[in-house]
Write an enzyme that holds these catalytic residues in place. Sequence first.
Site, PDB file in Angstrom:
ATOM      1  N   LYS A   1      -5.846   1.695   7.623  1.00  0.00           N
ATOM      2  CA  LYS A   1      -6.883   0.842   8.211  1.00  0.00           C
ATOM      3  C   LYS A   1      -6.340  -0.571   8.331  1.00  0.00           C
ATOM      4  O   LYS A   1      -5.459  -0.936   7.558  1.00  0.00           O
ATOM      5  CB  LYS A   1      -8.160   0.859   7.383  1.00  0.00           C
ATOM      6  CG  LYS A   1      -8.001   0.676   5.891  1.00  0.00           C
ATOM      7  CD  LYS A   1      -7.555  -0.573   5.292  1.00  0.00           C
ATOM      8  CE  LYS A   1      -8.213  -1.876   5.647  1.00  0.00           C
ATOM      9  NZ  LYS A   1      -7.755  -2.964   4.730  1.00  0.00           N
TER      10      LYS A   1
ATOM     11  N   ASP B   1      -9.880  -7.923   6.730  1.00  0.00           N
ATOM     12  CA  ASP B   1      -8.948  -6.882   6.237  1.00  0.00           C
ATOM     13  C   ASP B   1      -9.605  -6.112   5.092  1.00  0.00           C
ATOM     14  O   ASP B   1      -9.713  -4.884   5.160  1.00  0.00           O
ATOM     15  CB  ASP B   1      -7.605  -7.491   5.827  1.00  0.00           C
ATOM     16  CG  ASP B   1      -6.665  -6.430   5.274  1.00  0.00           C
ATOM     17  OD1 ASP B   1      -6.013  -5.738   6.079  1.00  0.00           O
ATOM     18  OD2 ASP B   1      -6.618  -6.256   4.033  1.00  0.00           O
TER      19      ASP B   1
ATOM     20  N   SER C   1      11.895   0.562   6.696  1.00  0.00           N
ATOM     21  CA  SER C   1      11.736  -0.777   6.132  1.00  0.00           C
ATOM     22  C   SER C   1      12.629  -1.730   6.915  1.00  0.00           C
ATOM     23  O   SER C   1      13.851  -1.695   6.768  1.00  0.00           O
ATOM     24  CB  SER C   1      12.151  -0.749   4.646  1.00  0.00           C
ATOM     25  OG  SER C   1      12.397  -2.049   4.189  1.00  0.00           O
TER      26      SER C   1
ATOM     27  N   ILE D   1       0.826  -1.214   0.000  1.00  0.00           N
ATOM     28  CA  ILE D   1       0.000   0.000   0.000  1.00  0.00           C
ATOM     29  C   ILE D   1       0.862   1.267   0.000  1.00  0.00           C
ATOM     30  O   ILE D   1       0.491   2.273  -0.602  1.00  0.00           O
ATOM     31  CB  ILE D   1      -1.018   0.005   1.168  1.00  0.00           C
ATOM     32  CG1 ILE D   1      -2.131   1.002   0.898  1.00  0.00           C
ATOM     33  CG2 ILE D   1      -0.371   0.268   2.509  1.00  0.00           C
ATOM     34  CD1 ILE D   1      -2.941   0.724  -0.345  1.00  0.00           C
TER      35      ILE D   1
HETATM   36  P1  NAP Z   1       2.585  -5.518   3.146  1.00  0.00           P
HETATM   37  O1  NAP Z   1       2.790  -5.430   1.659  1.00  0.00           O
HETATM   38  O2  NAP Z   1       2.799  -6.818   3.800  1.00  0.00           O
HETATM   39  O3  NAP Z   1       3.541  -4.411   3.790  1.00  0.00           O
HETATM   40  C1  NAP Z   1       3.652  -4.237   5.157  1.00  0.00           C
HETATM   41  C2  NAP Z   1       5.034  -3.675   5.437  1.00  0.00           C
HETATM   42  O4  NAP Z   1       5.136  -3.367   6.836  1.00  0.00           O
HETATM   43  C3  NAP Z   1       6.170  -4.643   5.122  1.00  0.00           C
HETATM   44  O5  NAP Z   1       6.958  -4.086   4.102  1.00  0.00           O
HETATM   45  C4  NAP Z   1       6.941  -4.772   6.434  1.00  0.00           C
HETATM   46  O6  NAP Z   1       8.325  -4.637   6.254  1.00  0.00           O
HETATM   47  C5  NAP Z   1       6.467  -3.550   7.213  1.00  0.00           C
HETATM   48  N1  NAP Z   1       6.599  -3.711   8.661  1.00  0.00           N
HETATM   49  C6  NAP Z   1       6.210  -4.745   9.431  1.00  0.00           C
HETATM   50  N2  NAP Z   1       6.503  -4.485  10.719  1.00  0.00           N
HETATM   51  C7  NAP Z   1       7.093  -3.266  10.762  1.00  0.00           C
HETATM   52  C8  NAP Z   1       7.635  -2.450  11.799  1.00  0.00           C
HETATM   53  N3  NAP Z   1       7.597  -2.818  13.066  1.00  0.00           N
HETATM   54  N4  NAP Z   1       8.172  -1.253  11.456  1.00  0.00           N
HETATM   55  C9  NAP Z   1       8.188  -0.841  10.172  1.00  0.00           C
HETATM   56  N5  NAP Z   1       7.705  -1.581   9.156  1.00  0.00           N
HETATM   57  C10 NAP Z   1       7.157  -2.776   9.443  1.00  0.00           C
HETATM   58  O7  NAP Z   1       1.112  -5.032   3.551  1.00  0.00           O
HETATM   59  P2  NAP Z   1       0.183  -3.964   2.795  1.00  0.00           P
HETATM   60  O8  NAP Z   1      -0.667  -4.650   1.801  1.00  0.00           O
HETATM   61  O9  NAP Z   1       0.975  -2.810   2.347  1.00  0.00           O
HETATM   62  O10 NAP Z   1      -0.801  -3.584   3.999  1.00  0.00           O
HETATM   63  C11 NAP Z   1      -0.382  -2.795   5.088  1.00  0.00           C
HETATM   64  C12 NAP Z   1      -1.595  -2.167   5.745  1.00  0.00           C
HETATM   65  O11 NAP Z   1      -2.249  -1.351   4.785  1.00  0.00           O
HETATM   66  C13 NAP Z   1      -2.628  -3.196   6.222  1.00  0.00           C
HETATM   67  O12 NAP Z   1      -3.187  -2.794   7.436  1.00  0.00           O
HETATM   68  C14 NAP Z   1      -3.678  -3.183   5.146  1.00  0.00           C
HETATM   69  O13 NAP Z   1      -4.968  -3.479   5.646  1.00  0.00           O
HETATM   70  C15 NAP Z   1      -3.604  -1.746   4.680  1.00  0.00           C
HETATM   71  N6  NAP Z   1      -4.074  -1.578   3.295  1.00  0.00           N
HETATM   72  C16 NAP Z   1      -3.619  -2.421   2.310  1.00  0.00           C
HETATM   73  C17 NAP Z   1      -4.133  -2.283   1.017  1.00  0.00           C
HETATM   74  C18 NAP Z   1      -3.673  -3.169  -0.132  1.00  0.00           C
HETATM   75  O14 NAP Z   1      -4.293  -3.101  -1.202  1.00  0.00           O
HETATM   76  N7  NAP Z   1      -2.625  -3.956   0.014  1.00  0.00           N
HETATM   77  C19 NAP Z   1      -5.079  -1.288   0.750  1.00  0.00           C
HETATM   78  C20 NAP Z   1      -5.441  -0.413   1.759  1.00  0.00           C
HETATM   79  C21 NAP Z   1      -4.932  -0.582   3.029  1.00  0.00           C
HETATM   80  P3  NAP Z   1       9.304  -5.882   5.955  1.00  0.00           P
HETATM   81  O15 NAP Z   1       8.961  -6.311   4.574  1.00  0.00           O
HETATM   82  O16 NAP Z   1      10.659  -5.311   6.023  1.00  0.00           O
HETATM   83  O17 NAP Z   1       8.996  -6.906   7.005  1.00  0.00           O
END
Ligand code: NAP
Length: 322
Positions: A101, A179, A41, A19
């Site tokens: 969210k 989610d 990151s 995101i």
């Molecule tokens: P994602 O691709 O798995 O990315 C999450 C990131 O958070 C990873 O790169 C991870 O880093 C990082 N992370 C984990 N623990 C951390 C910490 N303690 N400090 C700093 N960084 C940390 O997930 P995502 O899809 O982007 O989703 C993230 C959030 O956005 C969720 O709550 C989701 O509901 C929301 N969201 C997602 C979407 C979508 O379409 N994907 C849309 C709207 C909202 P590492 O890789 O280095 O572990």
Amino acid sequence: MTRSTPAPLTVGIVGFGKIARDQHVPAIAATGLFRLAAVVSPHGATPEETGLRDVPVFRSQAEMLAALPGLDAVAICTPPAVRHALTVEALRAGKHVLIEKPPAATLTELRLLLDAAEGAKRTLFAAWHSRFNAAVEETRRRLAGATVRHAAITWKEDVRRWHPGQDWIFAAGGFGVFDPGINALSILTAILPGPVVVRDAELRVPANRDTPIAATLRMEGVAGSAVGTVTAAFDFLQEGEQTWTIAIETESGRFDLTHGGTRLSEDGVPVMAEPDSEYQRIYRRFHQLIADATGDVDARPLQLVADACLIGRWRTTDAFHW
Ligand code: NAP
């Protein structure tokens, strides 16, 4: 004499995953209200990964806050389980905070975040991105004063397509099918002319995972309100066509909010269809909240998910493998 434009506020993105890359980076660049000053990151994303040449990458938020004491704001884009500690840390460091969210893993965490923001006198903005579609606001406007007989949420998507390899989503605190489902509930709570409560729920959890892969909810308006019944069907195993719709029957007509809240029709006639610009609106709102020295945290979508988890029947279903 020309008036100078105020300098953009500096923001760091914490959690640089899907995101952050897909939406936050382009929205920050497009509005011009913020300047992306850093990225956090844990695995140390390279400039090739981030696509950002001149933006420093830190392994933890603490490192970023120590290195950039003048930073104005952070956007927390991590999975929800780690969000509470990061948000408190940023607020205590005097930063304004935008959180993706769902805003927290539990209701108590969210309550405590509000206290932390108040104590720090900083803006806390829990962004429900689906609400930032023009068609959602238009639906709210058309339903104001209406009597809603029934609303049906159908939110069915393929987790393998939209969240490939994101194991956190099926780990405790990852919300599973809620989610995406919480996006529908964020729209529902924004558009209905009265509150609803969860009366019944069934949650199906894969044998090898912690969180639901499918769920059905039955909700009702409270006594004397203008809302009748609401059903929700959430499914993470939908192949082929993906469905994110809310169909609303009122005493005077039918509204269909489709494509995740970007399109609205009334009695079958298209009213509005707008390309996705949710995140630009989110950053404009964040900037305005900071300027007004206020915040915006609505717990209702998280409350409905928590209620479904409290009163729902939990069923075990087939193991899930990517
Ligand atoms: P994602 O691709 O798995 O990315 C999450 C990131 O958070 C990873 O790169 C991870 O880093 C990082 N992370 C984990 N623990 C951390 C910490 N303690 N400090 C700093 N960084 C940390 O997930 P995502 O899809 O982007 O989703 C993230 C959030 O956005 C969720 O709550 C989701 O509901 C929301 N969201 C997602 C979407 C979508 O379409 N994907 C849309 C709207 C909202 P590492 O890789 O280095 O572990």
